[in-house]
Design an enzyme around this catalytic site. Sequence first.
Site, PDB file in Angstrom:
ATOM      1  CD  GLU A 294      -3.208  -0.330   1.916  1.00  0.00           C
ATOM      2  OE1 GLU A 294      -3.165   0.235   2.987  1.00  0.00           O
ATOM      3  OE2 GLU A 294      -4.376  -1.061   2.131  1.00  0.00           O
ATOM      4  CG  HIS A 323       9.367 -28.613   1.490  1.00  0.00           C
ATOM      5  ND1 HIS A 323      10.070 -29.838   1.093  1.00  0.00           N
ATOM      6  CD2 HIS A 323      10.225 -28.403   2.396  1.00  0.00           C
ATOM      7  CE1 HIS A 323      11.263 -30.080   1.956  1.00  0.00           C
ATOM      8  NE2 HIS A 323      11.069 -29.057   2.903  1.00  0.00           N
ATOM      9  CE  LYS A 436     -11.502   1.774   2.513  1.00  0.00           C
ATOM     10  NZ  LYS A 436     -10.951   2.678   3.391  1.00  0.00           N
TER      11      LYS A 436
END
Length: 460
Positions: A294, A323, A436
Amino acid sequence: MLEFDYRNVKAEIVGEENGLNLEEAFNNFNDKIARIISDLNSKKDKPGQWLQWMNLGYSEETVWLVKEYAAMTQGLFDNVLVLGIGGSALGGMAVCEALLQPYWNLLSEEQRNNFPRIFFLDNVDPDQINGLLNILDLKKTLVNVITKSGSTAETMSQFMILKNRLQEELGDNYVRHIVATTDKNSGILRQISNEEGYKTFVIPDDVGGRFSVFSAVGLLPFALVGIDIEELVQGVKDMDLALKNTDIWHNIAAQNALIHYLMDTQKGKNLSVMMPYSTRLKYVADWFVQLWAESLGKEKDNDGNIVHIGPTPIKALGATDQHSQIQLYNEGPNNKLINFIRVKEFDTTLEIPKIFEFTGIGYLGGNTFNSLINAEADATKVALVDYQRPNVTITLEKVNPYNIGQLLYMLEVQTAIIGELYNINTFNQPGVEQAKNYTYALMGRAGYEESAAMLKEKMA
Ligand code: PA5
């Protein structure tokens, strides 16, 4: 102090094509870095600079208020439920995971020294919320709702459910089960808190969510579960003093910021992997990913040029992700800088039993998990170097409040410095607003009708 090892980014170690001539780079950038550090420190008290997070380690008042409230409520609650998202949740999760005993919520009250369990809700998944509500005894639960803006849809919708459920179970007494952490004056949560009479804590002005872990956003939940917040902020303070040093040769945040900047801009390595070798630090990587993404992912620079800048952060956990991801890091595109976090001394020394001696796993017996996990970190570093993949290592003596304060604060300063190197605004997040606003429109918020109509058309 934390140790920072940057040997494996040097050209003589990973080759000219992938490595840096660090001595030259540090010398060339020393003046610029010094200016950046001086500027950050001189601007930090000016309103509107969003640098108040640099003062959080010195806020004795917050520490005092938080400790007083934690002492007053101790023994009253079996559970703390934190509602928040993004910067209002990730720091809390990272520090609790690092500093509470593993499997904290499964320990008995006695094993928890009478401190409560702690749960974080940072999503709006109905199954998860319902699942949690099914197991929580709300009569013994304190809800800490955290939102700087006071209106974040995810957090406030969670809060609306909790407020109703608490009121149903506890009647008027429900008010004592809510503590709100929000802006001192503005926002809907502040208004509701004043009207309903909730206990509140303040997120100071000019502290953005992702830089708020050492405000009451983090300190309150930490104090409630018995984390030594004085030690934590002492680590922050000592790191702050160390990072005031304007000489890059003596400033680890500046060093790692410059290394990342040059790796991105000169060597095409714009993926930054955060890989702690400690499960307790797993969520530090999550916290870092948000801080880095951000803060640094920006469309425009400070001069208004379109730059689409930003190194992509990736979280990994050693040894688990050896892994899963290391195949890619060793043999895939050479476009990453790996940040190892290594712990010298674990709380526990755990020996591997000497059994199956005459089989292929006999060599493990008699060794400790402690040496195994660090051998895995060392082996992975050396293997990366063999493939000419640059990497740096931050070493903590131990996972304790002091060192966690140091580590998180160092990463915050590193982020601020690299933001200046990129010449961007590290502290805004305009790219989050669009979605938003669309969510508000889709959920029927007044004032967003036009947007809603446009979205319906686009989605049809
Ligand atoms: O770092 C940030 O600013 C964001 O991640 C916010 O913390 C997040 O969007 C939540 O915002 P608020 O605290 O206003 O609910």
